[in-house]
Design an enzyme around this catalytic site. Structure first.
Site, PDB file in Angstrom:
ATOM      1  N   SER A  45       0.828  -1.205   0.000  1.00  0.00           N
ATOM      2  CA  SER A  45       0.000   0.000   0.000  1.00  0.00           C
ATOM      3  C   SER A  45       0.862   1.255   0.000  1.00  0.00           C
ATOM      4  O   SER A  45       1.952   1.274   0.600  1.00  0.00           O
ATOM      5  CB  SER A  45      -0.864  -0.018   1.268  1.00  0.00           C
ATOM      6  OG  SER A  45      -1.435   1.243   1.488  1.00  0.00           O
ATOM      7  N   TYR A  69      -2.408  -0.805  10.426  1.00  0.00           N
ATOM      8  CA  TYR A  69      -2.590  -1.326   9.064  1.00  0.00           C
ATOM      9  C   TYR A  69      -1.357  -1.029   8.216  1.00  0.00           C
ATOM     10  O   TYR A  69      -0.791  -1.923   7.563  1.00  0.00           O
ATOM     11  CB  TYR A  69      -3.844  -0.695   8.434  1.00  0.00           C
ATOM     12  CG  TYR A  69      -4.014  -1.020   6.976  1.00  0.00           C
ATOM     13  CD1 TYR A  69      -4.599  -2.216   6.569  1.00  0.00           C
ATOM     14  CD2 TYR A  69      -3.566  -0.136   5.987  1.00  0.00           C
ATOM     15  CE1 TYR A  69      -4.735  -2.525   5.235  1.00  0.00           C
ATOM     16  CE2 TYR A  69      -3.706  -0.439   4.643  1.00  0.00           C
ATOM     17  CZ  TYR A  69      -4.287  -1.624   4.276  1.00  0.00           C
ATOM     18  OH  TYR A  69      -4.421  -1.925   2.937  1.00  0.00           O
ATOM     19  N   LYS A  73       1.816  -3.495   6.679  1.00  0.00           N
ATOM     20  CA  LYS A  73       2.251  -3.517   5.274  1.00  0.00           C
ATOM     21  C   LYS A  73       3.761  -3.320   5.209  1.00  0.00           C
ATOM     22  O   LYS A  73       4.461  -4.033   4.476  1.00  0.00           O
ATOM     23  CB  LYS A  73       1.545  -2.421   4.473  1.00  0.00           C
ATOM     24  CG  LYS A  73       0.063  -2.646   4.242  1.00  0.00           C
ATOM     25  CD  LYS A  73      -0.217  -3.831   3.338  1.00  0.00           C
ATOM     26  CE  LYS A  73      -1.696  -3.993   3.026  1.00  0.00           C
ATOM     27  NZ  LYS A  73      -2.032  -5.303   2.482  1.00  0.00           N
TER      28      LYS A  73
HETATM   29  N1  UFG Z   1     -12.815  11.208   2.708  1.00  0.00           N
HETATM   30  C1  UFG Z   1     -13.838  12.087   3.000  1.00  0.00           C
HETATM   31  N2  UFG Z   1     -15.011  11.561   3.490  1.00  0.00           N
HETATM   32  C2  UFG Z   1     -15.200  10.230   3.686  1.00  0.00           C
HETATM   33  C3  UFG Z   1     -14.148   9.344   3.379  1.00  0.00           C
HETATM   34  C4  UFG Z   1     -12.963   9.860   2.904  1.00  0.00           C
HETATM   35  O1  UFG Z   1     -13.704  13.309   2.844  1.00  0.00           O
HETATM   36  O2  UFG Z   1     -16.292   9.836   4.147  1.00  0.00           O
HETATM   37  C5  UFG Z   1     -11.550  11.739   2.161  1.00  0.00           C
HETATM   38  C6  UFG Z   1     -10.334  11.473   3.029  1.00  0.00           C
HETATM   39  O3  UFG Z   1     -10.180  12.484   3.991  1.00  0.00           O
HETATM   40  C7  UFG Z   1      -9.220  11.438   1.976  1.00  0.00           C
HETATM   41  C8  UFG Z   1      -9.921  10.869   0.732  1.00  0.00           C
HETATM   42  O4  UFG Z   1     -11.306  11.085   0.940  1.00  0.00           O
HETATM   43  O5  UFG Z   1      -8.794  12.749   1.685  1.00  0.00           O
HETATM   44  C9  UFG Z   1      -9.672   9.380   0.518  1.00  0.00           C
HETATM   45  O6  UFG Z   1      -9.995   8.677   1.713  1.00  0.00           O
HETATM   46  P1  UFG Z   1     -10.146   7.077   1.730  1.00  0.00           P
HETATM   47  O7  UFG Z   1     -10.561   6.688   3.101  1.00  0.00           O
HETATM   48  O8  UFG Z   1     -10.997   6.623   0.596  1.00  0.00           O
HETATM   49  O9  UFG Z   1      -8.681   6.583   1.389  1.00  0.00           O
HETATM   50  P2  UFG Z   1      -7.292   6.856   2.172  1.00  0.00           P
HETATM   51  O10 UFG Z   1      -6.441   7.614   1.211  1.00  0.00           O
HETATM   52  O11 UFG Z   1      -7.476   7.416   3.503  1.00  0.00           O
HETATM   53  O12 UFG Z   1      -6.794   5.363   2.385  1.00  0.00           O
HETATM   54  C10 UFG Z   1      -6.512   4.519   1.301  1.00  0.00           C
HETATM   55  C11 UFG Z   1      -6.815   3.071   1.648  1.00  0.00           C
HETATM   56  C12 UFG Z   1      -5.892   2.566   2.695  1.00  0.00           C
HETATM   57  C13 UFG Z   1      -4.468   2.840   2.345  1.00  0.00           C
HETATM   58  C14 UFG Z   1      -4.267   4.270   1.951  1.00  0.00           C
HETATM   59  C15 UFG Z   1      -2.898   4.459   1.385  1.00  0.00           C
HETATM   60  O13 UFG Z   1      -8.140   2.945   2.096  1.00  0.00           O
HETATM   61  O14 UFG Z   1      -6.061   1.182   2.796  1.00  0.00           O
HETATM   62  O15 UFG Z   1      -5.190   4.655   0.942  1.00  0.00           O
HETATM   63  O16 UFG Z   1      -2.598   5.794   1.193  1.00  0.00           O
HETATM   64  F1  UFG Z   1      -3.668   2.558   3.400  1.00  0.00           F
END
Ligand code: UFG
Length: 251
Positions: A45, A69, A73
């Protein structure tokens, strides 16, 4: 691919995560050595990079991870690397996924997370479907194009093809590849694209930042292109279209 994948859940259930995700990687590696399986492709990841400036490159030093998590990784990458060094017939491809989204274009294969989704795209599709009231956008005061978080979203079909290329082109030793598009998209850009392409409203409100989030994360994808002959072909429009098609089919 049978690993648990909730960042928030990993924080509240660390032992379950260390046990399931780390021990299973060690057990599978051990069985590979025992039965002479010399090719291993690992689902890693982008989170292993920690908080450092994008574009993220495979040869960058890894920074401290922010949750169990991500730590698992990073630890799994090290365990597989040490195992490969000690066993030259055991070759490993470490694939660092950025943000996989979307669904197969048939609308038959997609993601249906248990409970309330943690990730952005499945949350957006549930709001569009009317199953959740509105999306909370976590922060609009980041140093990004519109203040919301920027990520490198990659269509799951491109991601799957990246695995095929990684298997076909597996080299000796340990090789690391980013699987992303190389392009950053903000939360609001993604939500607006979803509404426009699918002609449906997604109510949202801006709320505070989510703890542990970083402002920007996108890949340098030149290594995968050069060594695997792979690059992502589908864009944000296909991602939001296919995610919505699957959600509509998903009864
Ligand atoms: N976000 C929102 N509202 C939500 C969910 C997410 O505004 O309800 C925003 C987050 O703040 C972020 C973006 O959308 O800016 C993406 O969030 P995600 O939760 O979809 O993804 P992340 O980048 O936080 O995490 C993902 C994977 C993880 C991994 C990570 C690696 O889910 O498993 O990328 O960078 F570890």
């Amino acid at each position: 691919l049978a690993g648990l994948k909730g960042v928030g859940e990993a924080v509240s259930k660390p032992l379950e995560y260390y046990f399931n995700n780390l021990v299973s990687t060690m057990v599978i590696s051990k069985m590979c050595l025992k039965y002479g399986v010399g090719k291993f492709v690992f689902s890693s990841s982008a989170t292993v990079y920690g908080d450092q400036p994008s574009p993220l490159k495979e040869d960058m030093e890894l920074k401290k991870t922010t949750n169990p998590y991500g730590e698992i990784k990073a630890m799994s990458e090290r365990i597989l690397t040490d195992t490969s060094i000690a066993n030259p017939n055991f070759s490993v491809s470490l694939l660092r996924y950025f943000n996989p989204v979307g669904a197969h274009e048939s609308g038959l294969i997609g993601e249906d997370p248990n409970g309330i989704p943690n990730n952005l795209m499945p949350f957006v599709t549930k709001v569009a479907k009317g199953q959740l009231e509105k999306l909370s956008v976590f922060g609009n005061d980041y140093d990004t194009i519109d203040g919301t978080g920027v990520r490198d979203y990659i269509h799951v079909v491109d991601l799957a093809k990246g695995h095929v290329k990684a298997i076909e082109n597996l080299k000796d030793g340990v090789n690391i590849y980013n699987l992303g598009t190389g392009r950053g998209t903000s939360v609001l850009e993604l939500v607006n694209a979803f509404m426009k392409v699918n002609d449906i409203d997604v109510p949202y409100e801006i709320v505070g930042r989510r703890p542990g989030d970083i402002a920007t994360c996108f890949a340098d994808v030149s290594k995968a292109k050069k060594e695997l002959g792979w690059k992502a072909e589908l864009g944000i429009e296909e991602m939001v279209r296919d995610a919505w098609r699957f959600e509509q089919n998903n009864k």
